[in-house]
Design an enzyme around this catalytic site. Structure first.
Site, mmCIF file in Angstrom:
data_model
loop_
_atom_site.group_PDB
_atom_site.id
_atom_site.type_symbol
_atom_site.label_atom_id
_atom_site.label_comp_id
_atom_site.label_asym_id
_atom_site.label_seq_id
_atom_site.Cartn_x
_atom_site.Cartn_y
_atom_site.Cartn_z
ATOM 1 N N HIS A 187 49.261 45.039 37.658
ATOM 2 C CA HIS A 187 49.733 45.974 37.553
ATOM 3 C C HIS A 187 50.673 46.018 36.711
ATOM 4 O O HIS A 187 50.809 46.896 35.123
ATOM 5 C CB HIS A 187 49.530 47.190 38.418
ATOM 6 C CG HIS A 187 48.857 47.672 39.429
ATOM 7 N ND1 HIS A 187 48.481 46.383 40.224
ATOM 8 C CD2 HIS A 187 48.250 48.545 39.009
ATOM 9 C CE1 HIS A 187 47.129 47.036 40.856
ATOM 10 N NE2 HIS A 187 46.938 48.054 40.522
ATOM 11 N N GLU A 426 35.420 51.034 44.091
ATOM 12 C CA GLU A 426 36.349 49.609 43.278
ATOM 13 C C GLU A 426 36.220 48.691 44.513
ATOM 14 O O GLU A 426 36.804 47.192 44.779
ATOM 15 C CB GLU A 426 37.680 49.864 43.702
ATOM 16 C CG GLU A 426 38.241 50.516 44.406
ATOM 17 C CD GLU A 426 40.132 50.603 44.089
ATOM 18 O OE1 GLU A 426 41.037 50.711 42.986
ATOM 19 O OE2 GLU A 426 40.613 51.485 44.602
ATOM 20 N N CYS A 497 37.600 54.320 35.643
ATOM 21 C CA CYS A 497 38.896 54.278 35.319
ATOM 22 C C CYS A 497 39.978 53.103 34.999
ATOM 23 O O CYS A 497 40.794 52.797 34.836
ATOM 24 C CB CYS A 497 39.636 55.593 36.097
ATOM 25 S SG CYS A 497 39.796 54.852 37.154
HETATM 26 C C1 PEP Z 1 40.726 49.614 38.939
HETATM 27 O O1 PEP Z 1 40.824 48.982 40.449
HETATM 28 O O2 PEP Z 1 40.007 49.228 38.296
HETATM 29 C C2 PEP Z 1 41.958 50.885 39.857
HETATM 30 C C3 PEP Z 1 41.577 51.822 38.489
HETATM 31 O O3 PEP Z 1 42.743 51.342 40.252
HETATM 32 P P1 PEP Z 1 43.969 49.800 39.893
HETATM 33 O O4 PEP Z 1 44.172 49.146 39.422
HETATM 34 O O5 PEP Z 1 45.531 50.591 39.831
HETATM 35 O O6 PEP Z 1 43.659 49.265 41.584
HETATM 36 MG MG MG Z 2 42.495 49.388 42.087
#
Ligand code: PEP
Ligand code: MG
Length: 535
Positions: A187, A426, A497
């Site tokens: 992140h 996911e 996303c």
């Molecule tokens: C993902 O897992 O692709 C996502 C968009 O969520 P995050 O990256 O915040 O886990």
């Molecule tokens: Mg995620």
């Protein structure tokens, strides 16, 4: 001049003074001291500095996030003035003859435990605050710098940066960052891309660089320390060229994100914070495809109240007007840890108690967020998205809770809009049962970051496995294809996303599979639009 290689997170050039951020310095060891009086004076000076820092943070927060959120810094100031806390530090220094930072660490631990054991929820929550104020004083005693108040524009060099540290960085002053640890799917890396900040990971760093000139060469995954005149000039030229290329992309603003065959793809932006909105608007996004609401929780020292959340969601909804704003409910856990949640340490946090699992067990937290979201929906075009789904049963439970929240609002006479509710795909489980999930939701958004992690059984945080963490793996692409097909069969839309959505080398394939929406970091909007228009 020295050159070091690393892995590019966001491939651009940054030139500036290096600021070495050292967390190791904050590790405390017990030392015997001779002059207790002098040590107490040192402690008092550090405490004053901490109170001063908190004052500046209060002012900054007041402007950016309002009075209610800012108050926590005043509470921290008061805690530092607390007589019992100070008596304990002084006593440890005088009676045991120990160093100030050790006395603060012991006091912090004791008080934090004492608060944690209290019945009253308010006092329980103060446990994390005592830890926080103690860490602040320890950092000052050890000569560390406050991440939130960089004095000048710098390239931050650190062993590693947690998402909570990255969000605190003063974006105005941050030219780029270079870390030794971290993975390109973490992140922190995603934040760098959202914030449009050149960043490298996997660089063998050295504290001796502090204060020297540095250059991040994102395109070649290189960090140059103390460059000679000629190199510096070369990179200044490159920086100018990058600006020109950006200007060229700017010409795509206002143009449709439409493929050569005439299919319109919704091009949305991912954000983690209200302050990212400026780049969403300037990048010409048609909406927000992922607002990672957990960053509200990460920035805060306690559970953000319904009012605080409502104000934020309303601000985003109003700023975006008629454009869609998809807000993802709390996705805390794994690498996104928040002290006040008091989550137990787990062996496999990525597969542990996180995201929707927390929300479905601690429904009070979930309901507070849902109330804020539904209330804010009266002021714009808000949709809600739920993370980490693995079953139809979860979706049914979520919808039941959402209905309860709506009924409560009805009874209170509070307005809300017609809110679409969708889920993130996911987990491999969600992808494989997307045909069963689709009838219950309004849209799918594929989180390729976690979908890759869980499908390939590769921890996205593990830098050693970065080279085989491959979102282009046929298994992932097939699942995406399956998800799109099941969405369309049930009359709903499917988007992406996760970071794969911004990977312009695969845009054409995604378009051919029938993708309806791509939600990407604001810094990637125009590049992805270019790729869509060429697909
Ligand atoms: C993902 O897992 O692709 C996502 C968009 O969520 P995050 O990256 O915040 O886990
Ligand atoms: Mg995620």
């Amino acid at each position: 001049m020295e050159k070091f290689t690393g892995k590019t997170i966001f491939g651009q050039v940054a030139i500036g003074k290096i600021f070495f951020y050292s967390k190791e310095k904050q590790q405390v060891t017990r030392r015997k001291i001779d002059d207790a009086e002098a040590e107490i004076k040192t402690y008092e000076a550090a405490k004053e500095k901490a109170i001063e820092e908190l004052g500046s943070l209060y002012e900054k927060a007041l402007k950016e996030v309002g009075e209610v959120n800012a108050q926590i810094f005043e509470v921290h100031q008061m805690m530092l003035e607390d007589e019992d806390y100070n008596d304990s530090v002084h006593n440890l220094i005088t009676t045991q003859g120990v160093n100030a930072d050790y006395a603060v660490a012991v006091t912090g631990d004791n008080f934090s435990k004492m608060f944690a054991e209290m019945e009253d929820e308010y006092f329980k929550a103060r446990s994390a605050d005592v830890k926080d104020i103690s860490e602040r004083v320890i950092r000052i005693l050890n000569g560390g710098m406050d991440m939130g108040s960089l004095k000048e524009s710098v390239i931050v060099v650190a062993n590693d940066l947690a998402p909570s540290e990255t969000v605190q960085l003063d974006k105005e002053k941050l030219l780029g960052f270079v870390t030794e640890l971290g993975s390109s799917n973490s992140h922190t890396a995603i934040l760098a891309r959202t914030m449009n900040i050149p960043a490298l990971i996997g660089v063998k760093i050295s504290e001796e660089w502090n204060g020297k000139m540095g250059i991040i060469d994102g395109a070649n995954g290189m960090f140059i320390v103390d460059p000679d005149e000629e190199t510096l000039e070369k990179y200044k030229e490159l920086l100018k060229e990058e600006e020109k290329a950006r200007a060229l992309l700017e010409q795509l603003k206002g143009k449709d994100s439409v493929t050569t065959s005439g299919k319109h793809i919704k091009l949305y932006a991912n954000i983690g914070n209200v302050s990212d909105l400026a780049s969403v608007i300037s990048g010409g996004a048609q909406g927000i495809g992922l607002f990672r609401s957990e960053f509200l929780y990460l920035e805060s020292d306690d559970f953000p109240s319904e009012e605080v959340q409502f104000a934020k969601y309303k601000q985003v909804a109003e700023t975006m007007g008629e454009k869609k704003v998809i807000i993802r409910t709390l996705d805390i856990g794994a690498d996104k840890q928040v002290d006040y949640f008091n989550l137990p340490k787990e062996d496999n946090p990525a597969m542990g108690y996180r995201a929707i699992r927390i929300c479905l067990k601690q429904t009070d937290i979930f309901k507070t967020q849902l109330r804020a979201l539904f209330r804010a929906s009266a002021f714009g075009n808000i949709a809600i998205m739920y993370p980490m789904i693995i079953s139809v049963d979860e979706v049914l439970k979520i919808k039941e809770i959402a209905e309860q929240v709506k009924k409560e609002l009805d009874a209170e006479g509070i307005q809300y809009g017609d809110v679409e509710q969708g889920i993130m795909i996911e987990t491999p489980a969600a992808a494989m049962i997307s045909d069963l999930l689709a009838p219950h939701v309004d849209f799918f958004s594929v989180g390729t970051n976690d979908l890759t992690q869980y499908t390939l059984a590769i921890d996205r945080q593990n830098a050693k496995l970065d080279d085989i963490y491959d979102a282009h793996h046929e298994a992932i692409l097939r699942m995406i294809g399956m998800v799109i097909e099941n969405a369309h069969k049930n009359g709903i839309w499917a988007g992406i996303c996760g970071e794969l959505g911004a990977d312009t080398t695969i845009t054409k394939r995604l378009v051919d599979m029938g993708i309806d929406e791509l939600s990407v970091s604001p810094s990637m909007l125009l590049r992805v639009k270019k790729a869509i228009r060429e697909a």
